[in-house]
Write a protein that holds these residues in place. Structure first.
Motif, PDB file in Angstrom:
ATOM      1  N   ASP A   6       0.856  -1.181   0.000  1.00 32.83           N
ATOM      2  CA  ASP A   6       0.000   0.000   0.000  1.00 32.83           C
ATOM      3  C   ASP A   6       0.891   1.229   0.000  1.00 32.83           C
ATOM      4  O   ASP A   6       1.738   1.390   0.871  1.00 32.83           O
ATOM      5  CB  ASP A   6      -0.908   0.033   1.226  1.00 32.83           C
ATOM      6  N   ILE A   7       0.719   2.067  -0.991  1.00 33.48           N
ATOM      7  CA  ILE A   7       1.471   3.307  -1.055  1.00 33.48           C
ATOM      8  C   ILE A   7       0.511   4.418  -0.687  1.00 33.48           C
ATOM      9  O   ILE A   7      -0.408   4.734  -1.432  1.00 33.48           O
ATOM     10  CB  ILE A   7       2.065   3.522  -2.460  1.00 33.48           C
ATOM     11  N   VAL A   8       0.720   4.999   0.481  1.00 33.12           N
ATOM     12  CA  VAL A   8      -0.208   6.007   0.976  1.00 33.12           C
ATOM     13  C   VAL A   8       0.509   7.304   1.326  1.00 33.12           C
ATOM     14  O   VAL A   8      -0.006   8.109   2.056  1.00 33.12           O
ATOM     15  CB  VAL A   8      -0.982   5.492   2.210  1.00 33.12           C
ATOM     16  N   GLY A   9       1.731   7.495   0.793  1.00 31.71           N
ATOM     17  CA  GLY A   9       2.514   8.675   1.122  1.00 31.71           C
ATOM     18  C   GLY A   9       1.939   9.948   0.533  1.00 31.71           C
ATOM     19  O   GLY A   9       1.185   9.936  -0.434  1.00 31.71           O
ATOM     20  N   ASP A  10       2.314  11.056   1.145  1.00 33.30           N
ATOM     21  CA  ASP A  10       1.886  12.367   0.671  1.00 33.30           C
ATOM     22  C   ASP A  10       2.496  12.686  -0.686  1.00 33.30           C
ATOM     23  O   ASP A  10       3.581  12.223  -1.024  1.00 33.30           O
ATOM     24  CB  ASP A  10       2.315  13.447   1.666  1.00 33.30           C
ATOM     25  N   TYR A  11       1.789  13.508  -1.435  1.00 36.37           N
ATOM     26  CA  TYR A  11       2.263  13.985  -2.727  1.00 36.37           C
ATOM     27  C   TYR A  11       2.846  15.378  -2.566  1.00 36.37           C
ATOM     28  O   TYR A  11       2.392  16.160  -1.734  1.00 36.37           O
ATOM     29  CB  TYR A  11       1.111  14.065  -3.737  1.00 36.37           C
ATOM     30  N   THR A  51       7.142   7.267  -0.505  1.00 38.49           N
ATOM     31  CA  THR A  51       6.757   5.855  -0.570  1.00 38.49           C
ATOM     32  C   THR A  51       7.561   5.045   0.429  1.00 38.49           C
ATOM     33  O   THR A  51       8.333   5.593   1.224  1.00 38.49           O
ATOM     34  CB  THR A  51       7.029   5.286  -1.978  1.00 38.49           C
ATOM     35  N   GLU A  52       7.441   3.728   0.321  1.00 39.65           N
ATOM     36  CA  GLU A  52       8.242   2.853   1.180  1.00 39.65           C
ATOM     37  C   GLU A  52       9.723   2.929   0.836  1.00 39.65           C
ATOM     38  O   GLU A  52      10.575   2.536   1.616  1.00 39.65           O
ATOM     39  CB  GLU A  52       7.749   1.392   1.120  1.00 39.65           C
ATOM     40  N   HIS A  53      10.060   3.493  -0.332  1.00 43.18           N
ATOM     41  CA  HIS A  53      11.461   3.638  -0.744  1.00 43.18           C
ATOM     42  C   HIS A  53      11.982   5.060  -0.603  1.00 43.18           C
ATOM     43  O   HIS A  53      13.172   5.268  -0.431  1.00 43.18           O
ATOM     44  CB  HIS A  53      11.636   3.207  -2.204  1.00 43.18           C
ATOM     45  N   THR A  54      11.105   6.046  -0.684  1.00 45.46           N
ATOM     46  CA  THR A  54      11.519   7.451  -0.668  1.00 45.46           C
ATOM     47  C   THR A  54      11.100   8.121   0.634  1.00 45.46           C
ATOM     48  O   THR A  54       9.918   8.193   0.938  1.00 45.46           O
ATOM     49  CB  THR A  54      10.886   8.222  -1.852  1.00 45.46           C
ATOM     50  N   SER A  55      12.108   8.620   1.381  1.00 45.40           N
ATOM     51  CA  SER A  55      11.794   9.275   2.651  1.00 45.40           C
ATOM     52  C   SER A  55      12.017  10.777   2.598  1.00 45.40           C
ATOM     53  O   SER A  55      11.546  11.496   3.468  1.00 45.40           O
ATOM     54  CB  SER A  55      12.645   8.697   3.775  1.00 45.40           C
ATOM     55  N   ALA A  56      12.749  11.245   1.576  1.00 42.88           N
ATOM     56  CA  ALA A  56      13.034  12.674   1.473  1.00 42.88           C
ATOM     57  C   ALA A  56      13.248  13.047   0.009  1.00 42.88           C
ATOM     58  O   ALA A  56      13.609  12.204  -0.805  1.00 42.88           O
ATOM     59  CB  ALA A  56      14.276  13.028   2.277  1.00 42.88           C
ATOM     60  N   ILE A  57      13.029  14.310  -0.278  1.00 50.37           N
ATOM     61  CA  ILE A  57      13.263  14.839  -1.615  1.00 50.37           C
ATOM     62  C   ILE A  57      14.097  16.107  -1.468  1.00 50.37           C
ATOM     63  O   ILE A  57      13.754  16.995  -0.686  1.00 50.37           O
ATOM     64  CB  ILE A  57      11.934  15.160  -2.333  1.00 50.37           C
ATOM     65  N   LYS A  58      15.197  16.172  -2.219  1.00 52.52           N
ATOM     66  CA  LYS A  58      16.074  17.343  -2.215  1.00 52.52           C
ATOM     67  C   LYS A  58      15.867  18.088  -3.523  1.00 52.52           C
ATOM     68  O   LYS A  58      15.818  17.481  -4.591  1.00 52.52           O
ATOM     69  CB  LYS A  58      17.526  16.890  -2.092  1.00 52.52           C
ATOM     70  N   ILE A  59      15.751  19.418  -3.433  1.00 51.83           N
ATOM     71  CA  ILE A  59      15.513  20.228  -4.633  1.00 51.83           C
ATOM     72  C   ILE A  59      16.615  21.269  -4.742  1.00 51.83           C
ATOM     73  O   ILE A  59      16.904  21.995  -3.784  1.00 51.83           O
ATOM     74  CB  ILE A  59      14.134  20.901  -4.578  1.00 51.83           C
ATOM     75  N   ARG A  60      17.235  21.341  -5.918  1.00 52.49           N
ATOM     76  CA  ARG A  60      18.289  22.299  -6.211  1.00 52.49           C
ATOM     77  C   ARG A  60      17.815  23.233  -7.316  1.00 52.49           C
ATOM     78  O   ARG A  60      17.384  22.758  -8.359  1.00 52.49           O
ATOM     79  CB  ARG A  60      19.515  21.537  -6.707  1.00 52.49           C
ATOM     80  N   GLY A  61      17.843  24.543  -7.065  1.00 50.64           N
ATOM     81  CA  GLY A  61      17.396  25.510  -8.055  1.00 50.64           C
ATOM     82  C   GLY A  61      16.136  26.228  -7.584  1.00 50.64           C
ATOM     83  O   GLY A  61      15.569  25.907  -6.540  1.00 50.64           O
ATOM     84  N   ARG A  62      15.696  27.190  -8.365  1.00 44.54           N
ATOM     85  CA  ARG A  62      14.502  27.970  -8.023  1.00 44.54           C
ATOM     86  C   ARG A  62      13.254  27.175  -8.380  1.00 44.54           C
ATOM     87  O   ARG A  62      13.042  26.829  -9.537  1.00 44.54           O
ATOM     88  CB  ARG A  62      14.508  29.303  -8.754  1.00 44.54           C
ATOM     89  N   ALA A  63      12.448  26.907  -7.373  1.00 45.43           N
ATOM     90  CA  ALA A  63      11.242  26.112  -7.580  1.00 45.43           C
ATOM     91  C   ALA A  63      10.178  26.501  -6.565  1.00 45.43           C
ATOM     92  O   ALA A  63      10.469  27.058  -5.512  1.00 45.43           O
ATOM     93  CB  ALA A  63      11.559  24.627  -7.455  1.00 45.43           C
ATOM     94  N   GLU A  64       8.936  26.171  -6.923  1.00 44.70           N
ATOM     95  CA  GLU A  64       7.808  26.338  -6.015  1.00 44.70           C
ATOM     96  C   GLU A  64       7.285  24.952  -5.680  1.00 44.70           C
ATOM     97  O   GLU A  64       7.089  24.135  -6.577  1.00 44.70           O
ATOM     98  CB  GLU A  64       6.712  27.174  -6.672  1.00 44.70           C
ATOM     99  N   LEU A  65       7.079  24.683  -4.401  1.00 43.28           N
ATOM    100  CA  LEU A  65       6.545  23.401  -3.950  1.00 43.28           C
ATOM    101  C   LEU A  65       5.140  23.612  -3.429  1.00 43.28           C
ATOM    102  O   LEU A  65       4.880  24.577  -2.712  1.00 43.28           O
ATOM    103  CB  LEU A  65       7.384  22.830  -2.808  1.00 43.28           C
ATOM    104  N   MET A  66       4.248  22.681  -3.780  1.00 43.18           N
ATOM    105  CA  MET A  66       2.877  22.728  -3.307  1.00 43.18           C
ATOM    106  C   MET A  66       2.577  21.412  -2.592  1.00 43.18           C
ATOM    107  O   MET A  66       2.766  20.340  -3.173  1.00 43.18           O
ATOM    108  CB  MET A  66       1.923  22.956  -4.471  1.00 43.18           C
ATOM    109  N   THR A  67       2.158  21.508  -1.351  1.00 40.88           N
ATOM    110  CA  THR A  67       1.816  20.331  -0.551  1.00 40.88           C
ATOM    111  C   THR A  67       0.476  20.570   0.123  1.00 40.88           C
ATOM    112  O   THR A  67      -0.082  21.664   0.041  1.00 40.88           O
ATOM    113  CB  THR A  67       2.873  20.060   0.540  1.00 40.88           C
ATOM    114  N   LYS A  68       0.009  19.579   0.834  1.00 35.52           N
ATOM    115  CA  LYS A  68      -1.245  19.758   1.571  1.00 35.52           C
ATOM    116  C   LYS A  68      -1.080  20.770   2.701  1.00 35.52           C
ATOM    117  O   LYS A  68      -2.052  21.268   3.248  1.00 35.52           O
ATOM    118  CB  LYS A  68      -1.751  18.423   2.114  1.00 35.52           C
ATOM    119  N   HIS A  69       0.173  21.100   3.021  1.00 35.53           N
ATOM    120  CA  HIS A  69       0.455  22.069   4.079  1.00 35.53           C
ATOM    121  C   HIS A  69       0.585  23.492   3.552  1.00 35.53           C
ATOM    122  O   HIS A  69       0.709  24.437   4.328  1.00 35.53           O
ATOM    123  CB  HIS A  69       1.748  21.685   4.810  1.00 35.53           C
TER     124      HIS A  69
END
Length: 77
Positions: A6-11, A51-69
């Motif tokens: 079951d993959i229930v991680g946040d997007y 997911t069960e394999h991904t615990s973190a995401i690193k971003i390099r450069g100018r970007a906008e992130l959108m989350t449920k938060h």
């Protein structure tokens, strides 16, 4: 019979604000390692999921992130 995971991680939605924004997925477990990377050009969007394999995401450069938060931008300095 195949195992069911079951993959229930946040997007997370990442929108590149410049060419060459790099997104790197980091593994779970005792030793954190890079396991995947993507490069985005200005205006491109990537939807990523924890997911069960991904615990973190690193971003390099100018970007906008959108989350449920909410939304956040990387520093522009």
């Amino acid at each position: 019979m195949a195992e069911k995971f079951d993959i229930v991680g946040d997007y997370v939605v990442v929108k590149a604000l410049e060419n060459g924004v790099t997104i790197i997925g980091l593994t779970r477990g005792g030793v954190t390692k890079f396991h995947h990377s993507e490069k985005l050009d200005k205006g491109e969007i990537m939807i990523a999921q924890f997911t069960e394999h991904t615990s973190a995401i690193k971003i390099r450069g100018r970007a906008e992130l959108m989350t449920k938060h909410g939304k956040i931008r990387t520093d522009t300095d």
